[in-house]
Design a protein around this motif. Structure first.
Motif, PDB file in Angstrom:
ATOM      1  N   ILE A 154       0.855  -1.177   0.000  1.00  0.00           N
ATOM      2  CA  ILE A 154       0.000   0.000   0.000  1.00  0.00           C
ATOM      3  C   ILE A 154       0.896   1.233   0.000  1.00  0.00           C
ATOM      4  O   ILE A 154       2.072   1.163   0.340  1.00  0.00           O
ATOM      5  CB  ILE A 154      -0.964   0.026   1.200  1.00  0.00           C
ATOM      6  CG1 ILE A 154      -0.207  -0.072   2.530  1.00  0.00           C
ATOM      7  CG2 ILE A 154      -2.003  -1.066   1.086  1.00  0.00           C
ATOM      8  CD1 ILE A 154      -1.098   0.100   3.742  1.00  0.00           C
ATOM      9  N   SER A 160       4.615   5.605   4.197  1.00  0.00           N
ATOM     10  CA  SER A 160       3.898   6.790   4.667  1.00  0.00           C
ATOM     11  C   SER A 160       4.519   8.051   4.072  1.00  0.00           C
ATOM     12  O   SER A 160       5.667   8.065   3.627  1.00  0.00           O
ATOM     13  CB  SER A 160       3.931   6.854   6.192  1.00  0.00           C
ATOM     14  OG  SER A 160       5.257   7.023   6.651  1.00  0.00           O
ATOM     15  N   ASN A 197      -1.918   8.252  -0.656  1.00  0.00           N
ATOM     16  CA  ASN A 197      -1.750   6.978   0.050  1.00  0.00           C
ATOM     17  C   ASN A 197      -3.097   6.413   0.495  1.00  0.00           C
ATOM     18  O   ASN A 197      -3.344   5.204   0.395  1.00  0.00           O
ATOM     19  CB  ASN A 197      -0.859   7.166   1.284  1.00  0.00           C
ATOM     20  CG  ASN A 197       0.603   7.363   0.942  1.00  0.00           C
ATOM     21  OD1 ASN A 197       1.039   7.062  -0.166  1.00  0.00           O
ATOM     22  ND2 ASN A 197       1.363   7.865   1.888  1.00  0.00           N
ATOM     23  N   ARG A 198      -3.950   7.291   1.010  1.00  0.00           N
ATOM     24  CA  ARG A 198      -5.263   6.847   1.500  1.00  0.00           C
ATOM     25  C   ARG A 198      -6.063   6.178   0.383  1.00  0.00           C
ATOM     26  O   ARG A 198      -6.762   5.183   0.613  1.00  0.00           O
ATOM     27  CB  ARG A 198      -6.033   8.034   2.067  1.00  0.00           C
ATOM     28  CG  ARG A 198      -7.316   7.639   2.806  1.00  0.00           C
ATOM     29  CD  ARG A 198      -8.035   8.864   3.339  1.00  0.00           C
ATOM     30  NE  ARG A 198      -7.135   9.725   4.090  1.00  0.00           N
ATOM     31  CZ  ARG A 198      -6.766  10.954   3.705  1.00  0.00           C
ATOM     32  NH1 ARG A 198      -7.240  11.464   2.581  1.00  0.00           N
ATOM     33  NH2 ARG A 198      -5.936  11.665   4.438  1.00  0.00           N
ATOM     34  N   VAL A 201      -5.087   2.626   0.020  1.00  0.00           N
ATOM     35  CA  VAL A 201      -5.624   1.810   1.106  1.00  0.00           C
ATOM     36  C   VAL A 201      -7.095   1.495   0.853  1.00  0.00           C
ATOM     37  O   VAL A 201      -7.564   0.378   1.099  1.00  0.00           O
ATOM     38  CB  VAL A 201      -5.431   2.518   2.464  1.00  0.00           C
ATOM     39  CG1 VAL A 201      -6.072   1.725   3.594  1.00  0.00           C
ATOM     40  CG2 VAL A 201      -3.946   2.728   2.743  1.00  0.00           C
ATOM     41  N   SER A 214       3.554  -1.629   3.969  1.00  0.00           N
ATOM     42  CA  SER A 214       4.301  -0.636   3.196  1.00  0.00           C
ATOM     43  C   SER A 214       5.772  -0.861   3.515  1.00  0.00           C
ATOM     44  O   SER A 214       6.104  -1.457   4.533  1.00  0.00           O
ATOM     45  CB  SER A 214       3.880   0.787   3.578  1.00  0.00           C
ATOM     46  OG  SER A 214       4.183   1.035   4.934  1.00  0.00           O
ATOM     47  N   GLU A 235      -1.069   8.801  10.270  1.00  0.00           N
ATOM     48  CA  GLU A 235      -1.412   8.286   8.943  1.00  0.00           C
ATOM     49  C   GLU A 235      -1.586   6.767   8.973  1.00  0.00           C
ATOM     50  O   GLU A 235      -2.563   6.225   8.440  1.00  0.00           O
ATOM     51  CB  GLU A 235      -0.337   8.670   7.917  1.00  0.00           C
ATOM     52  CG  GLU A 235      -0.692   8.196   6.526  1.00  0.00           C
ATOM     53  CD  GLU A 235       0.295   8.618   5.444  1.00  0.00           C
ATOM     54  OE1 GLU A 235      -0.011   8.402   4.256  1.00  0.00           O
ATOM     55  OE2 GLU A 235       1.373   9.158   5.782  1.00  0.00           O
ATOM     56  N   TRP A 239      -4.788   4.134   8.215  1.00  0.00           N
ATOM     57  CA  TRP A 239      -4.748   2.959   7.341  1.00  0.00           C
ATOM     58  C   TRP A 239      -5.321   1.739   8.059  1.00  0.00           C
ATOM     59  O   TRP A 239      -6.138   1.001   7.503  1.00  0.00           O
ATOM     60  CB  TRP A 239      -3.316   2.631   6.940  1.00  0.00           C
ATOM     61  CG  TRP A 239      -2.587   3.631   6.121  1.00  0.00           C
ATOM     62  CD1 TRP A 239      -3.081   4.777   5.549  1.00  0.00           C
ATOM     63  CD2 TRP A 239      -1.198   3.585   5.781  1.00  0.00           C
ATOM     64  NE1 TRP A 239      -2.092   5.436   4.878  1.00  0.00           N
ATOM     65  CE2 TRP A 239      -0.931   4.734   5.003  1.00  0.00           C
ATOM     66  CE3 TRP A 239      -0.173   2.700   6.069  1.00  0.00           C
ATOM     67  CZ2 TRP A 239       0.346   4.996   4.499  1.00  0.00           C
ATOM     68  CZ3 TRP A 239       1.097   2.968   5.568  1.00  0.00           C
ATOM     69  CH2 TRP A 239       1.348   4.094   4.789  1.00  0.00           C
ATOM     70  N   TYR A 250      -2.726  -5.233   8.724  1.00  0.00           N
ATOM     71  CA  TYR A 250      -1.608  -4.378   8.339  1.00  0.00           C
ATOM     72  C   TYR A 250      -0.372  -4.817   9.106  1.00  0.00           C
ATOM     73  O   TYR A 250      -0.374  -4.910  10.342  1.00  0.00           O
ATOM     74  CB  TYR A 250      -1.884  -2.897   8.623  1.00  0.00           C
ATOM     75  CG  TYR A 250      -0.673  -2.040   8.317  1.00  0.00           C
ATOM     76  CD1 TYR A 250      -0.268  -1.819   6.999  1.00  0.00           C
ATOM     77  CD2 TYR A 250       0.107  -1.496   9.335  1.00  0.00           C
ATOM     78  CE1 TYR A 250       0.854  -1.059   6.713  1.00  0.00           C
ATOM     79  CE2 TYR A 250       1.227  -0.729   9.061  1.00  0.00           C
ATOM     80  CZ  TYR A 250       1.602  -0.525   7.747  1.00  0.00           C
ATOM     81  OH  TYR A 250       2.727   0.215   7.454  1.00  0.00           O
TER      82      TYR A 250
END
Length: 361
Positions: A154, A160, A197-198, A201, A214, A235, A239, A250
């Motif tokens: 991701i 991040s 990034n979001r 996800v 990640s 952040e 996620w 995750y």
């Protein structure tokens, strides 16, 4: 009852009962130095042949990213590669240097040199488009079946936002100065990258992916715990919330000095920490991490790369057996941490794979 590799890995990561501890070596760097015919067969077949449980880190993703208007040109001269990113707000220049011993291009000049480059950096990420790759990633997961576990990537830049700025966009020292001198501008760029990034996800949450990571490379060698808590933890916490709502795990890839980041990482709600390593690669043993972390956080790793290369089989096997015993109270997957030196003897993989099948859990 014997479990499939996929079920064994998922259960081990979650801290559930398993028939035996999985051994899932991380073949980064090592695999690039194997014969071409072996590489063509792929890591899945290589891992299956040695008797390991294939944990396939970062091979798939539920999204693709591409620029709409920005473009890239590059020029290679000897062991130097010069890359220019062209944006509507200016150009960003970086330099990579090739080191043959590790078969790696290292970033030796970051594209953002100072605040004057922020407009171009903002334009770059405003232009970046994140697109749906769900149908293809679902096909890849179905094709793997029960033979192993895909841990999907991701992140638009595979990590991040602030960590990407540390490693690839700005550089550690320069970013610290910019964060202190221009906090509003740094925050604006962080939030822009985080929004991209979001989206990755969200696509992952809609797919058949069951676990993801990640390439976070978390380490206090380039980031303080205070900066981690301020810029990165919020952040990743977001996620985890999105992923958990769709039943996904995750796993944080933390391959550096993470002793002082263990609690901030755990507070994000991660299911496991991957590539945790004793010295000299890392700075915390598995036993030390186990004493600090809550039992809900699984651990993947434990065999330090230099140790994997230099220890004899006779020394390595008792170490692995002791490690498996120490990790009984939590989720655990035995692995070499972060990467694998090309010179590791194949016999070591085979012997460890056989050992874990004989250990009572």
């Amino acid at each position: 009852m014997e479990m499939t590799p996929k079920r064994r890995l998922l259960a081990a990561i979650r801290g559930e009962e398993v028939d035996h501890v999985p051994f899932s070596p991380f073949l980064a760097y090592y695999f690039d130095f194997l014969p071409k015919e072996t590489q063509e067969k792929g890591q899945l077949e290589y891992l299956k042949a040695m008797g390991a449980d294939p944990l396939l880190r970062g091979f798939i993703s539920a999204y693709t990213v591409c620029p709409r208007e920005c473009s890239v040109t590059e020029k290679t001269q000897g062991n130097k590669r010069y890359i220019t990113i062209h944006t509507p707000k200016g150009e960003l220049h970086s330099v990579y240097t090739y080191v043959s011993e590790s078969n790696t291009w290292f970033l030796t000049e970051h594209p953002v040199k100072g605040i004057e480059d922020f407009p171009a950096a903002m334009a770059l990420y405003e232009d970046l488009e994140v697109m749906d790759n769900i149908a293809e990633v679902n096909r890849q997961i179905d094709a793997l079946g029960e033979d192993g576990l895909h841990v999907a990537l991701i992140g638009a830049e595979m990590k991040s936002a602030y960590q990407h700025m540390v490693e690839h966009l700005v550089g550690t020292e320069n970013l610290i100065y910019l964060t202190m001198d221009y906090p509003d501008e740094v925050r604006e760029l962080v939030e822009l990258i985080a929004a991209k990034n979001r989206k990755t996800v969200e696509y992952t949450a809609e797919s058949k992916i069951e676990a993801c990571l990640s390439w976070e490379d978390s380490s206090t060698t380039n980031l303080s715990p205070a900066l981690y808590r301020e810029y990165i933890a919020p952040e990743i916490t977001e996620w985890v919330k999105i992923l958990r709502e769709s039943g996904k795990l995750y796993i944080q890839h933390a391959c550096g000095h993470i002793k002082d980041l263990l609690l901030p990482i755990a507070e994000q709600g991660v299911t496991a920490i991957e590539s945790i390593s004793p010295p000299p690669t890392g700075n915390v043993t598995m036993e030390e991490a186990g004493r600090v972390l809550p039992p809900s956080v699984g651990l993947i790793g434990g065999i330090e790369p230099v140790q994997f290369l230099q220890d004899s089989v006779e020394d390595l096997l008792p170490y692995c057996e002791k490690l498996c015993a120490a990790m009984k109270s939590r989720g655990f997957v035995l692995a070499n941490s972060d990467s694998c030196p090309p010179g590791v003897a194949y016999e070591k993989f085979q012997k460890i794979a056989q050992l874990v099948k004989e250990i009572r859990v």
